[in-house]
Motif scaffolding. Sequence first.
Motif, PDB file in Angstrom:
ATOM      1  N   LEU A 185       1.464  17.200  -4.286  1.00 11.00           N
ATOM      2  CA  LEU A 185       2.671  17.990  -4.558  1.00 11.00           C
ATOM      3  C   LEU A 185       2.611  18.642  -5.937  1.00 11.00           C
ATOM      4  O   LEU A 185       3.085  19.771  -6.116  1.00 11.00           O
ATOM      5  CB  LEU A 185       3.915  17.100  -4.454  1.00 11.00           C
ATOM      6  N   ASN A 186       2.036  17.942  -6.907  1.00  8.96           N
ATOM      7  CA  ASN A 186       1.935  18.505  -8.260  1.00  8.96           C
ATOM      8  C   ASN A 186       0.983  19.692  -8.327  1.00  8.96           C
ATOM      9  O   ASN A 186       1.071  20.506  -9.255  1.00  8.96           O
ATOM     10  CB  ASN A 186       1.467  17.428  -9.243  1.00  8.96           C
ATOM     11  N   ASN A 187       0.079  19.795  -7.348  1.00 11.51           N
ATOM     12  CA  ASN A 187      -0.879  20.905  -7.330  1.00 11.51           C
ATOM     13  C   ASN A 187      -0.300  22.172  -6.703  1.00 11.51           C
ATOM     14  O   ASN A 187      -0.960  23.208  -6.702  1.00 11.51           O
ATOM     15  CB  ASN A 187      -2.143  20.494  -6.560  1.00 11.51           C
ATOM     16  N   TYR A 247       0.789  -1.229   0.000  1.00 12.68           N
ATOM     17  CA  TYR A 247       0.000   0.000   0.000  1.00 12.68           C
ATOM     18  C   TYR A 247       0.824   1.284   0.000  1.00 12.68           C
ATOM     19  O   TYR A 247       0.249   2.365   0.005  1.00 12.68           O
ATOM     20  CB  TYR A 247      -0.950   0.006   1.202  1.00 12.68           C
ATOM     21  N   VAL A 248       2.147   1.182  -0.004  1.00 13.81           N
ATOM     22  CA  VAL A 248       2.964   2.394  -0.095  1.00 13.81           C
ATOM     23  C   VAL A 248       2.650   3.150  -1.378  1.00 13.81           C
ATOM     24  O   VAL A 248       2.521   4.379  -1.387  1.00 13.81           O
ATOM     25  CB  VAL A 248       4.463   2.036  -0.018  1.00 13.81           C
ATOM     26  N   GLY A 249       2.500   2.420  -2.485  1.00 15.08           N
ATOM     27  CA  GLY A 249       2.219   3.054  -3.766  1.00 15.08           C
ATOM     28  C   GLY A 249       0.892   3.779  -3.803  1.00 15.08           C
ATOM     29  O   GLY A 249       0.751   4.802  -4.489  1.00 15.08           O
ATOM     30  N   PHE A 250      -0.092   3.279  -3.055  1.00 16.19           N
ATOM     31  CA  PHE A 250      -1.415   3.922  -3.013  1.00 16.19           C
ATOM     32  C   PHE A 250      -1.302   5.328  -2.418  1.00 16.19           C
ATOM     33  O   PHE A 250      -1.803   6.310  -2.996  1.00 16.19           O
ATOM     34  CB  PHE A 250      -2.364   3.058  -2.183  1.00 16.19           C
ATOM     35  N   TYR A 251      -0.625   5.436  -1.276  1.00 17.38           N
ATOM     36  CA  TYR A 251      -0.469   6.746  -0.639  1.00 17.38           C
ATOM     37  C   TYR A 251       0.535   7.610  -1.389  1.00 17.38           C
ATOM     38  O   TYR A 251       0.426   8.836  -1.390  1.00 17.38           O
ATOM     39  CB  TYR A 251      -0.031   6.562   0.818  1.00 17.38           C
ATOM     40  N   PHE A 252       1.493   6.963  -2.048  1.00 14.47           N
ATOM     41  CA  PHE A 252       2.457   7.705  -2.867  1.00 14.47           C
ATOM     42  C   PHE A 252       1.746   8.478  -3.968  1.00 14.47           C
ATOM     43  O   PHE A 252       2.040   9.661  -4.205  1.00 14.47           O
ATOM     44  CB  PHE A 252       3.483   6.737  -3.461  1.00 14.47           C
ATOM     45  N   VAL A 253       0.806   7.839  -4.662  1.00 14.49           N
ATOM     46  CA  VAL A 253       0.081   8.488  -5.763  1.00 14.49           C
ATOM     47  C   VAL A 253      -0.734   9.672  -5.246  1.00 14.49           C
ATOM     48  O   VAL A 253      -0.781  10.742  -5.869  1.00 14.49           O
ATOM     49  CB  VAL A 253      -0.820   7.464  -6.485  1.00 14.49           C
ATOM     50  N   ILE A 254      -1.383   9.497  -4.090  1.00 13.83           N
ATOM     51  CA  ILE A 254      -2.167  10.601  -3.509  1.00 13.83           C
ATOM     52  C   ILE A 254      -1.258  11.778  -3.160  1.00 13.83           C
ATOM     53  O   ILE A 254      -1.576  12.942  -3.449  1.00 13.83           O
ATOM     54  CB  ILE A 254      -2.916  10.113  -2.256  1.00 13.83           C
ATOM     55  N   VAL A 283       1.380  20.349   1.617  1.00 15.26           N
ATOM     56  CA  VAL A 283       0.840  19.008   1.393  1.00 15.26           C
ATOM     57  C   VAL A 283       0.306  18.418   2.695  1.00 15.26           C
ATOM     58  O   VAL A 283      -0.107  17.264   2.740  1.00 15.26           O
ATOM     59  CB  VAL A 283       1.927  18.093   0.775  1.00 15.26           C
ATOM     60  N   ARG A 284       0.269  19.229   3.745  1.00 17.93           N
ATOM     61  CA  ARG A 284      -0.146  18.746   5.070  1.00 17.93           C
ATOM     62  C   ARG A 284      -1.569  18.185   5.058  1.00 17.93           C
ATOM     63  O   ARG A 284      -1.839  17.138   5.656  1.00 17.93           O
ATOM     64  CB  ARG A 284      -0.058  19.880   6.090  1.00 17.93           C
ATOM     65  N   ASN A 285      -2.487  18.852   4.398  1.00 14.92           N
ATOM     66  CA  ASN A 285      -3.873  18.388   4.353  1.00 14.92           C
ATOM     67  C   ASN A 285      -3.997  17.040   3.638  1.00 14.92           C
ATOM     68  O   ASN A 285      -4.831  16.207   4.007  1.00 14.92           O
ATOM     69  CB  ASN A 285      -4.765  19.419   3.669  1.00 14.92           C
ATOM     70  N   VAL A 286      -3.156  16.829   2.624  1.00 21.40           N
ATOM     71  CA  VAL A 286      -3.159  15.545   1.928  1.00 21.40           C
ATOM     72  C   VAL A 286      -2.625  14.455   2.845  1.00 21.40           C
ATOM     73  O   VAL A 286      -3.130  13.329   2.860  1.00 21.40           O
ATOM     74  CB  VAL A 286      -2.322  15.626   0.632  1.00 21.40           C
ATOM     75  N   VAL A 287      -1.600  14.787   3.632  1.00 17.98           N
ATOM     76  CA  VAL A 287      -1.057  13.831   4.606  1.00 17.98           C
ATOM     77  C   VAL A 287      -2.118  13.477   5.640  1.00 17.98           C
ATOM     78  O   VAL A 287      -2.235  12.319   6.063  1.00 17.98           O
ATOM     79  CB  VAL A 287       0.197  14.402   5.289  1.00 17.98           C
ATOM     80  N   CYS A 288      -2.924  14.454   6.053  1.00 17.27           N
ATOM     81  CA  CYS A 288      -4.022  14.194   6.999  1.00 17.27           C
ATOM     82  C   CYS A 288      -5.010  13.196   6.422  1.00 17.27           C
ATOM     83  O   CYS A 288      -5.450  12.265   7.116  1.00 17.27           O
ATOM     84  CB  CYS A 288      -4.743  15.501   7.336  1.00 17.27           C
ATOM     85  N   THR A 289      -5.369  13.382   5.154  1.00 21.75           N
ATOM     86  CA  THR A 289      -6.289  12.448   4.500  1.00 21.75           C
ATOM     87  C   THR A 289      -5.698  11.047   4.437  1.00 21.75           C
ATOM     88  O   THR A 289      -6.382  10.051   4.722  1.00 21.75           O
ATOM     89  CB  THR A 289      -6.619  12.944   3.079  1.00 21.75           C
ATOM     90  N   CYS A 290      -4.414  10.947   4.070  1.00 24.18           N
ATOM     91  CA  CYS A 290      -3.752   9.643   4.009  1.00 24.18           C
ATOM     92  C   CYS A 290      -3.684   8.990   5.386  1.00 24.18           C
ATOM     93  O   CYS A 290      -3.815   7.764   5.505  1.00 24.18           O
ATOM     94  CB  CYS A 290      -2.335   9.807   3.449  1.00 24.18           C
ATOM     95  N   THR A 291      -3.506   9.785   6.420  1.00 21.78           N
ATOM     96  CA  THR A 291      -3.428   9.257   7.780  1.00 21.78           C
ATOM     97  C   THR A 291      -4.749   8.622   8.191  1.00 21.78           C
ATOM     98  O   THR A 291      -4.784   7.516   8.743  1.00 21.78           O
ATOM     99  CB  THR A 291      -3.060  10.374   8.767  1.00 21.78           C
TER     100      THR A 291
END
Length: 295
Positions: free
Chosen positions: A183-185, A171-178, A213-221
Amino acid sequence: MNSNIYKKKRPVLVFLIPAFIFMAVFLYYPFIKNIMNSFQNISGLGTASKGFNEPWYTNYKTMFEDPNMRIAIKNTVFMILATLVGQVGIALILALLVDNIGRGKKFFQTVYFLPIVISATALGLLFNLIFLYDKGMLNQLLEKLGASGLIDWKDPKHAMITMLIPVMWQYVGFYFVILITGLNNISEELYEAAVVDGATKLQQVRYISIPLVRNVVCTCTVLAVTGALKVFDLPWIMFPKGMPVNTTWLTGTYMYYQTFNANNVDYGSAIAVVIVVLGIILSKVANRVFKEKEY
């Protein structure tokens, strides 16, 4: 004319009715039925209930006294912590590294995402071959390197690590893509302004990339915490029925075992209710701890 469409609620409700029916039949009804089953006496799949337990909370009382359930919860908590570090943490590092390279971004994105595409059953069988005691790839490699003795990777001392490695790898790749999408945004103008001010690559990552990218990290968490509670397929393939000596039970695998192998449908339903409750509580805690910010 377009604004009048949104003032008329009836057409919207007509289109929403099929979705509500679908959710009621396949989500809400099974969930409510499962709660009711947890208070009843059901000896096997497809058999009618023999009535409510006496007392009605018998399954939940049994759960608190069940040593295997305590093992399952302890292992699941360990799985959650390992997921946060080994999946979200590594995915964040990989995303930051790939975002800062000039060429080969598409290649690395494909390579890191590939494990999530592969069936969990196939991955479980693959890692079983890797971790076999005498003829496994890992022990053969250690033997070639001159190791004094082979390691039984499915021994209770190593069983959890053996199970965690493929789960985290998948599942590393799943969170990597998110994370790489987040980061691209980020606007390139921010990085250009930082370069003009003399910021190094490390400073750009620290003061621009990570905060934005903190908010994206929150979603992944939140996804990682709730996902660790439900993980089932890969651990079950590697350690069916909690082998060895029931040290690798997780809440998901133990619920499945009680329902389909031990024919304790009511007890399995009670475990499922506990999983849902724990998921709600932990997701709320994760949202509070990693509260999203507006920039």
